[in-house]
Design an enzyme around this catalytic site. Structure first.
Site, PDB file in Angstrom:
ATOM      1  N   GLY A 124      54.384  -8.785 100.230  1.00  0.00           N
ATOM      2  CA  GLY A 124      53.681  -9.395  99.113  1.00  0.00           C
ATOM      3  C   GLY A 124      54.548 -10.372  98.346  1.00  0.00           C
ATOM      4  O   GLY A 124      55.701 -10.652  98.712  1.00  0.00           O
ATOM      5  N   ALA A 130      45.262 -14.174  97.655  1.00  0.00           N
ATOM      6  CA  ALA A 130      44.095 -13.296  97.545  1.00  0.00           C
ATOM      7  C   ALA A 130      43.383 -13.636  96.237  1.00  0.00           C
ATOM      8  O   ALA A 130      43.981 -14.195  95.317  1.00  0.00           O
ATOM      9  CB  ALA A 130      44.525 -11.831  97.536  1.00  0.00           C
ATOM     10  N   THR A 136      56.026 -10.197  95.544  1.00  0.00           N
ATOM     11  CA  THR A 136      57.214  -9.702  94.841  1.00  0.00           C
ATOM     12  C   THR A 136      58.427  -9.692  95.761  1.00  0.00           C
ATOM     13  O   THR A 136      59.478 -10.264  95.442  1.00  0.00           O
ATOM     14  CB  THR A 136      56.951  -8.293  94.279  1.00  0.00           C
ATOM     15  OG1 THR A 136      55.782  -8.344  93.453  1.00  0.00           O
ATOM     16  CG2 THR A 136      58.128  -7.810  93.445  1.00  0.00           C
ATOM     17  N   THR A 189      52.494  -2.482 100.795  1.00  0.00           N
ATOM     18  CA  THR A 189      51.697  -3.277 101.742  1.00  0.00           C
ATOM     19  C   THR A 189      51.121  -2.390 102.837  1.00  0.00           C
ATOM     20  O   THR A 189      49.946  -2.518 103.208  1.00  0.00           O
ATOM     21  CB  THR A 189      52.568  -4.386 102.350  1.00  0.00           C
ATOM     22  OG1 THR A 189      52.949  -5.291 101.317  1.00  0.00           O
ATOM     23  CG2 THR A 189      51.832  -5.150 103.434  1.00  0.00           C
ATOM     24  N   GLU A 199      75.231 -14.951 134.377  1.00  0.00           N
ATOM     25  CA  GLU A 199      76.116 -15.438 135.431  1.00  0.00           C
ATOM     26  C   GLU A 199      75.956 -14.615 136.702  1.00  0.00           C
ATOM     27  O   GLU A 199      76.062 -15.127 137.818  1.00  0.00           O
ATOM     28  CB  GLU A 199      77.584 -15.361 134.975  1.00  0.00           C
ATOM     29  CG  GLU A 199      77.921 -16.169 133.720  1.00  0.00           C
ATOM     30  CD  GLU A 199      77.777 -15.342 132.439  1.00  0.00           C
ATOM     31  OE1 GLU A 199      76.837 -14.516 132.356  1.00  0.00           O
ATOM     32  OE2 GLU A 199      78.592 -15.524 131.523  1.00  0.00           O
ATOM     33  N   CYS A 214      81.660 -13.185 129.244  1.00  0.00           N
ATOM     34  CA  CYS A 214      82.310 -12.053 128.582  1.00  0.00           C
ATOM     35  C   CYS A 214      83.560 -11.629 129.347  1.00  0.00           C
ATOM     36  O   CYS A 214      83.694 -11.848 130.546  1.00  0.00           O
ATOM     37  CB  CYS A 214      81.340 -10.886 128.441  1.00  0.00           C
ATOM     38  SG  CYS A 214      80.846 -10.183 130.016  1.00  0.00           S
TER      39      CYS A 214
END
Lengths: 372, 372
Positions: free
Chosen positions: A306, A165, A308, A199, A55, A78
């Site tokens: 990964g 993979a 998991t 990873t 604004e 706000c």
């Protein structure tokens, strides 16, 4: 109640809001358009926390012409002194006659008080124009405010037969350059990237934003640099090697550990955060996500991990959106799976998605879906 | 050599040819347009083997106006007496002045002789306009003529993580009604469906064309009925139960056996065909496909089978096109794989695809790809 012109001006305010997508966090994206006699006399967006709100930019552009104008703003102005004075006061001071608001601010520090302040000053306030579209600009901020957790996007990359993979681990490069560049753009819009020490160790991954790989324009912070996402790394035993490339540059590294080790020597870029374990002796991920939202102000979390961690997040229903790159390859039944999930006994029990977009990204397909 | 008008008329002839896609096999799809003074005076397509060829329909429509006209035809006019007299003769008799041919006929009974016959009669013949597009109308006929095997389309259906069923075998219904109806349209365009006795027994599958499931218009044969694809079922030990629903209706059932059993009692709809075994004691699929093309006049083969046959066909490079329905679900790492393939040691060795199309089919995605 709203005219076609109102809708068009609010749509313009939403496009303004979107300009902040690479820089405003942890603040929301907000856009504003000031209109008088059917013409736009000022517009702006919130670019960066600590800087002026949307604004204010619009009022500055309009100058004294703002008197009697209508302000279209994507989020309730706000009412509180934060790092900047309240926008509601600025609109009152400028003599704006009418304010159209797309949605109320869910921030408990605002939550209707901005609208009340405007109305108390005699300004006509209307709420709810293009609210759905305005919400879509701030999935992360709204998630943090309304659910006390980040908006979670899970990135996956697989062959057509859902393999990440070969059995021997070979996955370089399953997807092409364009898909990897596309990932950079998602990182650029995210407050943090979530991954695991496994990873990071396997690929010596940085998980940062690399300017040279960006294919489209990404706006920088006021100081001219790209906002780097934080890296949140699950490092249960606190064993991530301090020499890994992730500590060389990029955003802060938050090492999520089950036990804080005050004696641990860490690179300056890194900091430990504590997360309790659940009944399965795994990180209590709902607790972690709440911590990231409430304590670390993370609006959006981009997950690159990964099978998991991906499976666990899916199973716990902590994923909001999937972004999946499908390489034009078939890896076969011995290759590695996309997501480790429990053995289901009925199709009705599996995670269900709804597709939201599909497009070519170089040689690959990119599918996006919401969890339903 | 070719004008824009030539191209437009040939495109119209190709659209005519496509009208035969549900009925012409084993003949090729052919379309013809006759033009005089810039106006179309006749057009037609080959609808069904034994019926008139495209040029004959166009000449009938044009009548005596055909004298001096140009004929645009998607495939070289035939020169031989088959079930109908040669079209080249009919064009000569009608006094056509010029013939534009998209592609030469690969059928060794024609292969340039039609063109030679026209030229010998003083007609101007030009060849090669929109040849690529004309070839695309006849992938099956061209494959049978040029490679002595059918054009093979492999249909797969999987979750986003490439799984076809849960560990317990539950796969009803992985994909939605719209995807299953879409499959009916592929069957409608195919000369034969290839599957295995295992699949037929497991689902009591008919693998036929069901009129009530078709969502778009499918043209019928001259006698008003839908052309049913033959069903080619791998039944190595000759044990497929004669009471299965596949024998109730639909096209002929070709039971592919390793040893013909003359004493075997079979429903009238069924017939045994012999296929030798390869060194692995599996059906020698290249031999089978050659047999289907050369002996059974199968242009297009639509494969609906399990992960084993799919993987074998892929590994032997016998698949031309993949049609894959992706359900918006994740089944997890214990669910059943899409294709059984050898364990590869490098990504460069895996089957490679190139995407050709992607679209929503109901709640599912349909991806199509060519093997590269």
């Amino acid at each position: 109640m709203f005219s076609a012109a109102d809708t068009a001006f609010m749509a313009q305010a939403i496009r303004q809001a979107e300009l902040g997508r690479y820089t405003t966090s942890p603040n929301p994206n907000v856009g504003a358009v000031l209109v008088k006699d059917g013409a736009v006399i000022g517009c702006g967006y919130h670019k960066q926390a600590g800087g002026p709100h949307a604004e204010v930019f619009a009022l500055r552009e309009a100058g004294t012409a703002a008197k009697g104008a209508t302000c279209y703003v994507t989020l309730e102005p706000c009412s509180h002194f934060g790092r900047t004075p309240p926008c509601a006061e600025a609109l009152i001071a400028a003599g704006v006659a009418r304010v159209v608001v797309a949605m109320q601010d869910p921030n408990p520090q605002v939550a209707g008080r901005g609208v009340a302040m405007l109305r108390a000053a005699g300004i006509t306030v209307e709420i709810g124009l293009l609210e759905t579209q305005a919400r879509a600009v701030n999935p992360g901020f709204l998630s943090r405010m309304e659910r006390q957790r980040p908006y979670v996007q899970l990135k996956l990359a697989a062959s057509l037969d859902g393999r990440t993979a070969l059995a021997n681990g070979d996955s370089k490069w399953l997807t092409g350059d364009a898909a990897r560049a596309d990932v950079q753009h998602y990182r650029a819009q995210s407050c943090a990237v979530l991954s695991t020490a496994t990873t990071v160790m396997a690929d010596n991954a940085r998980l940062n934003l690399r300017a040279e790989q960006l294919l489209r324009n990404v706006t920088t912070l006021e100081n001219g640099v790209l906002r780097q996402p934080k890296r949140v790394i699950l490092d249960r035993n606190g064993t991530l090697d301090g020499k890994m490339a992730i500590f060389d540059d990029g955003g802060e590294v938050l090492l999520c550990v089950s036990k804080l080790e005050n004696s641990r020597q860490l690179p300056n870029i890194a900091r430990q955060i504590h997360c309790p374990l659940d009944n399965n002796a795994q990180f209590d991920l709902p607790v972690l996500l709440e911590h990231l939202a409430v304590r670390e102000n993370i609006n959006t979390l981009w997950v690159e991990a990964g099978a998991t961690l991906a499976g666990t997040l899916l199973q716990l229903q902590l994923v909001d959106e999937l972004i999946v790159y499908i390489a034009p390859k078939l890896l076969g039944n011995t290759a590695q799976p996309l997501a480790v999930l429990p053995q289901f006994s009925a199709l009705a029990a599996v995670p269900q998605l709804s597709w939201t977009d599909v497009r070519m990204v170089g040689q690959d397909l990119r599918l996006t879906a919401l969890l339903t």
